[in-house]
Design an enzyme around this catalytic site. Structure first.
Site, PDB file in Angstrom:
ATOM      1  N   GLY A  71       0.782  -1.243   0.000  1.00 41.66           N
ATOM      2  CA  GLY A  71       0.000   0.000   0.000  1.00 41.66           C
ATOM      3  C   GLY A  71       0.809   1.286   0.000  1.00 41.66           C
ATOM      4  O   GLY A  71       0.352   2.297  -0.524  1.00 41.66           O
ATOM      5  N   ASP A 110      -4.362   2.430  11.100  1.00 45.30           N
ATOM      6  CA  ASP A 110      -5.761   2.109  11.397  1.00 45.30           C
ATOM      7  C   ASP A 110      -5.844   1.611  12.843  1.00 45.30           C
ATOM      8  O   ASP A 110      -5.823   2.401  13.775  1.00 45.30           O
ATOM      9  CB  ASP A 110      -6.220   1.074  10.365  1.00 45.30           C
ATOM     10  N   LYS A 121      -6.454   6.955  10.878  1.00 48.56           N
ATOM     11  CA  LYS A 121      -7.854   6.775  11.320  1.00 48.56           C
ATOM     12  C   LYS A 121      -7.834   6.553  12.833  1.00 48.56           C
ATOM     13  O   LYS A 121      -7.929   5.420  13.299  1.00 48.56           O
ATOM     14  CB  LYS A 121      -8.432   5.507  10.670  1.00 48.56           C
ATOM     15  N   PHE A 178     -13.618   2.978   4.781  1.00 48.15           N
ATOM     16  CA  PHE A 178     -12.636   2.156   4.065  1.00 48.15           C
ATOM     17  C   PHE A 178     -12.288   2.850   2.755  1.00 48.15           C
ATOM     18  O   PHE A 178     -13.143   3.050   1.895  1.00 48.15           O
ATOM     19  CB  PHE A 178     -13.195   0.755   3.804  1.00 48.15           C
ATOM     20  N   ASP A 222      -5.742  -0.582  -1.710  1.00 51.78           N
ATOM     21  CA  ASP A 222      -6.525  -1.493  -2.546  1.00 51.78           C
ATOM     22  C   ASP A 222      -7.780  -1.997  -1.839  1.00 51.78           C
ATOM     23  O   ASP A 222      -7.955  -1.851  -0.632  1.00 51.78           O
ATOM     24  CB  ASP A 222      -5.685  -2.722  -2.915  1.00 51.78           C
ATOM     25  N   ARG A 269      -5.572   0.404  -6.655  1.00 50.39           N
ATOM     26  CA  ARG A 269      -4.327   1.042  -6.203  1.00 50.39           C
ATOM     27  C   ARG A 269      -3.931   2.196  -7.124  1.00 50.39           C
ATOM     28  O   ARG A 269      -3.228   3.106  -6.725  1.00 50.39           O
ATOM     29  CB  ARG A 269      -3.183   0.025  -6.166  1.00 50.39           C
TER      30      ARG A 269
HETATM   31  P1  5GP Z   1      -3.691  -1.602  10.986  1.00 56.56           P
HETATM   32  O1  5GP Z   1      -2.749  -2.712  11.314  1.00 56.56           O
HETATM   33  O2  5GP Z   1      -3.226  -0.249  11.488  1.00 56.56           O
HETATM   34  O3  5GP Z   1      -5.088  -1.917  11.409  1.00 56.56           O
HETATM   35  O4  5GP Z   1      -3.830  -1.539   9.429  1.00 56.56           O
HETATM   36  C1  5GP Z   1      -2.810  -1.250   8.600  1.00 56.56           C
HETATM   37  C2  5GP Z   1      -3.081  -1.795   7.225  1.00 56.56           C
HETATM   38  O5  5GP Z   1      -4.466  -2.132   7.032  1.00 56.56           O
HETATM   39  C3  5GP Z   1      -2.794  -0.768   6.187  1.00 56.56           C
HETATM   40  O6  5GP Z   1      -1.453  -0.813   5.792  1.00 56.56           O
HETATM   41  C4  5GP Z   1      -3.715  -1.151   5.056  1.00 56.56           C
HETATM   42  O7  5GP Z   1      -3.103  -2.120   4.258  1.00 56.56           O
HETATM   43  C5  5GP Z   1      -4.903  -1.767   5.752  1.00 56.56           C
HETATM   44  N1  5GP Z   1      -6.010  -0.799   5.879  1.00 56.56           N
HETATM   45  C6  5GP Z   1      -6.466  -0.217   6.998  1.00 56.56           C
HETATM   46  N2  5GP Z   1      -7.483   0.626   6.729  1.00 56.56           N
HETATM   47  C7  5GP Z   1      -7.651   0.575   5.393  1.00 56.56           C
HETATM   48  C8  5GP Z   1      -8.536   1.247   4.481  1.00 56.56           C
HETATM   49  O8  5GP Z   1      -9.374   2.081   4.821  1.00 56.56           O
HETATM   50  N3  5GP Z   1      -8.394   0.926   3.165  1.00 56.56           N
HETATM   51  C9  5GP Z   1      -7.483   0.029   2.716  1.00 56.56           C
HETATM   52  N4  5GP Z   1      -7.443  -0.198   1.406  1.00 56.56           N
HETATM   53  N5  5GP Z   1      -6.634  -0.621   3.536  1.00 56.56           N
HETATM   54  C10 5GP Z   1      -6.720  -0.339   4.852  1.00 56.56           C
END
Ligand code: 5GP
Length: 197
Positions: free
Chosen positions: A63, A122, A150, A171, A178, A184
């Site tokens: 990403g 996230d 977020k 999202f 993606d 992407r």
């Molecule tokens: P975390 O571990 O902080 O929950 O999430 C990190 C990863 O989750 C990001 O690098 C991404 O790949 C995916 N992710 C989290 N939120 C989103 C979103 O709103 N859209 C997309 N496409 N991927 C997300």
């Protein structure tokens, strides 16, 4: 730290967003011009904070690849790049809650100013896992640059040192992000309003 602009609604046509298949409606959350401006501002902050030093950017695949490639070209310092790959979401929108390392670094980070470059912070599970691993390798410093944040979804107590935009709990896709490997290549960051039947 900038917040997302009020949501601009748009029905994407093939002409404006050629990669989107018909039947899917998108809402633009962040336009390409706003993204460009923030990437430049983050690069300037990094350039100022590390004046006279080298920075080693580590992109979290897949990403962060577009953010990293735009960011590094605006950093006016000596730089180097490496990548890590983690598995977290797969084809779904929700995290499995588990992070697995799929690709490790090519070289040592001992003594380097490391900036971990991520598309979105996230729950924080991915970055806290990666930071834990990287700290054990004795970098000179370790910072996080996240294009999107977020905060409402956070589980782990972690925050980024450089943030492009703070966004609501939606999202998002585009600019490297993606949904099931699609989208992407969108130049704007969008929210899928109505998934295809
Ligand atoms: P975390 O571990 O902080 O929950 O999430 C990190 C990863 O989750 C990001 O690098 C991404 O790949 C995916 N992710 C989290 N939120 C989103 C979103 O709103 N859209 C997309 N496409 N991927 C997300």
């Amino acid at each position: 730290m900038a917040s997302a602009q009020p949501h601009a609604k748009l029905n994407l046509s093939r002409r404006t967003q050629p990669s989107v298949q018909s039947g899917e409606r998108m809402k633009i959350l962040l336009r390409r011009a706003a993204i460009r401006k923030r990437v430049l501002a983050v690069a300037r902050e990094i350039t100022r904070d590390f004046r006279g030093e080298r920075v080693h950017l580590i992109g979290v695949l897949k990403g962060a690849c577009i953010f990293l490639s735009d960011l590094i070209r605006e950093i006016n310092l000596e730089t180097s790049i490496d990548f890590m790959a983690v598995a977290s979401y797969g084809k779904r929108k929700e995290s499995s809650g588990q992070v697995r390392l799929n690709k490790d670094l090519d070289s040592s980070i001992a003594g380097l100013n490391v900036i971990l470059v991520e598309d979105i912070l996230d729950t924080g599970l991915t970055l806290s896992y990666l930071c834990r691993i990287l700290r054990q390798r004795r970098p000179k410093s370790l910072k996080i640059a996240a294009l999107l944040d977020k905060p409402s979804r956070r589980i782990k107590n972690i925050c980024a040192d450089y943030v492009g935009f703070t966004i609501p709990n939606e999202f998002v896709v585009g600019y490297g992000l993606d949904y099931g490997e699609r989208y992407r290549n969108l130049k704007d960051i969008c929210v899928i309003e109505a998934p295809r039947e």
